[in-house]
Design an enzyme around this catalytic site. Structure first.
Site, PDB file in Angstrom:
ATOM      1  N   ASP A  31       0.714  -1.725   0.082  1.00  0.00           N
ATOM      2  CA  ASP A  31       0.309   0.114   0.460  1.00  0.00           C
ATOM      3  C   ASP A  31       0.833   1.296  -0.153  1.00  0.00           C
ATOM      4  OD1 ASP A  31      -3.360   0.504   0.545  1.00  0.00           O
ATOM      5  OD2 ASP A  31      -1.497   1.951   0.953  1.00  0.00           O
ATOM      6  N   GLN A  93     -14.340   2.060   0.029  1.00  0.00           N
ATOM      7  CA  GLN A  93     -13.566   1.736  -0.658  1.00  0.00           C
ATOM      8  C   GLN A  93     -13.084   3.709  -1.559  1.00  0.00           C
ATOM      9  OE1 GLN A  93     -15.825  -0.918  -2.838  1.00  0.00           O
ATOM     10  NE2 GLN A  93     -13.872  -1.623  -4.823  1.00  0.00           N
ATOM     11  N   HIS A  99      -9.929  -4.849  -3.986  1.00  0.00           N
ATOM     12  CA  HIS A  99      -8.436  -5.409  -2.968  1.00  0.00           C
ATOM     13  C   HIS A  99      -8.927  -5.872  -1.193  1.00  0.00           C
ATOM     14  CE1 HIS A  99     -10.040  -1.647  -2.560  1.00  0.00           C
ATOM     15  NE2 HIS A  99      -9.514  -1.242  -1.615  1.00  0.00           N
ATOM     16  N   HIS A 101      -6.843  -5.517   1.913  1.00  0.00           N
ATOM     17  CA  HIS A 101      -5.782  -4.740   2.716  1.00  0.00           C
ATOM     18  C   HIS A 101      -5.647  -6.205   3.607  1.00  0.00           C
ATOM     19  CE1 HIS A 101      -6.987  -0.741   2.292  1.00  0.00           C
ATOM     20  NE2 HIS A 101      -7.912  -0.602   1.800  1.00  0.00           N
TER      21      HIS A 101
HETATM   22  P1  5GP Z   1      -9.763   1.518  -0.408  1.00  0.00           P
HETATM   23  O1  5GP Z   1      -9.630   2.492   0.220  1.00  0.00           O
HETATM   24  O2  5GP Z   1     -10.240   1.542  -1.732  1.00  0.00           O
HETATM   25  O3  5GP Z   1     -10.423   0.168   0.540  1.00  0.00           O
HETATM   26  O4  5GP Z   1      -7.930   1.169  -0.015  1.00  0.00           O
HETATM   27  C1  5GP Z   1      -7.345   1.510  -1.343  1.00  0.00           C
HETATM   28  C2  5GP Z   1      -6.132   1.893  -1.003  1.00  0.00           C
HETATM   29  O5  5GP Z   1      -4.742   1.849  -2.215  1.00  0.00           O
HETATM   30  C3  5GP Z   1      -5.315   2.882   0.051  1.00  0.00           C
HETATM   31  O6  5GP Z   1      -5.087   2.197   0.602  1.00  0.00           O
HETATM   32  C4  5GP Z   1      -4.771   3.360  -0.874  1.00  0.00           C
HETATM   33  O7  5GP Z   1      -3.182   3.675   0.372  1.00  0.00           O
HETATM   34  C5  5GP Z   1      -3.715   2.898  -2.024  1.00  0.00           C
HETATM   35  N1  5GP Z   1      -3.512   3.821  -2.882  1.00  0.00           N
HETATM   36  C6  5GP Z   1      -3.822   4.569  -3.516  1.00  0.00           C
HETATM   37  N2  5GP Z   1      -3.080   4.659  -4.651  1.00  0.00           N
HETATM   38  C7  5GP Z   1      -2.024   3.605  -4.360  1.00  0.00           C
HETATM   39  C8  5GP Z   1      -0.707   3.561  -5.656  1.00  0.00           C
HETATM   40  O8  5GP Z   1      -0.987   4.467  -6.476  1.00  0.00           O
HETATM   41  N3  5GP Z   1      -0.219   2.403  -5.641  1.00  0.00           N
HETATM   42  C9  5GP Z   1      -0.392   1.560  -4.044  1.00  0.00           C
HETATM   43  N4  5GP Z   1       0.726   0.897  -4.256  1.00  0.00           N
HETATM   44  N5  5GP Z   1      -1.379   2.109  -3.324  1.00  0.00           N
HETATM   45  C10 5GP Z   1      -2.173   3.043  -3.455  1.00  0.00           C
END
Ligand code: 5GP
Ligand code: ZN
Length: 123
Positions: A31, A93, A99, A101
């Site tokens: 992340d 999200q 995905h 975590h």
């Molecule tokens: P969500 O909020 O959708 O559950 O999780 C998305 C995750 O993707 C977040 O924890 C965020 O830090 C991560 N993320 C966002 N942009 C990028 C990126 O460009 N590369 C990586 N490796 N992680 C990212």
């Protein structure tokens, strides 16, 4: 299978090969904004919007995905950890490519929620 939406961030990451671990149909990435000492994301290589669409995976692939999550945590050296999936914007999200975590090694591991009261008493 529907084609992935233009500009999906995680589809691009899969295409570029910038992952730390790869299995059959799944990859793990770090992340970019870690919320624990170890914060990995496990994603299917093929585009699936959210966990709501988990029925799109044949049973064997769904099992492989769960095993890949567990194997990724183990290979990262974690025995105790959290697995989290945010489903929909109001649940947090932000990237609409399914995905998982995998979080461990940080304060959440050292201080499980159930110990909070004990910690206050000890102070
Ligand atoms: P969500 O909020 O959708 O559950 O999780 C998305 C995750 O993707 C977040 O924890 C965020 O830090 C991560 N993320 C966002 N942009 C990028 C990126 O460009 N590369 C990586 N490796 N992680 C990212
Ligand atoms: Zn995608």
């Amino acid at each position: 299978m529907p084609s992935p939406p233009e500009g999906c961030l995680f589809c691009s990451i899969v295409r570029e090969g910038s992952y730390v671990r790869k299995g059959k149909g799944f990859v793990a990435i770090k992340d970019i904004n870690p919320k624990a000492e170890v914060h990995l994301l496990v994603l299917p290589e093929r585009h699936v919007d959210t966990f709501r669409d988990v029925g799109e995976f044949p049973a064997r692939e769904a099992k492989r995905m769960l095993e890949f999550v567990a194997d990724t945590a183990r290979e990262a050296g974690l025995t105790d950890y959290r697995v989290e999936v945010n489903v929909g914007p109001s649940a947090g999200q932000t990237v609409f490519h399914l995905h998982w975590h995998v979080l461990g090694g940080g304060p959440a591991q050292r201080e499980p929620a159930g110990d909070a009261e004990t910690a206050v008493v000890e102070l």
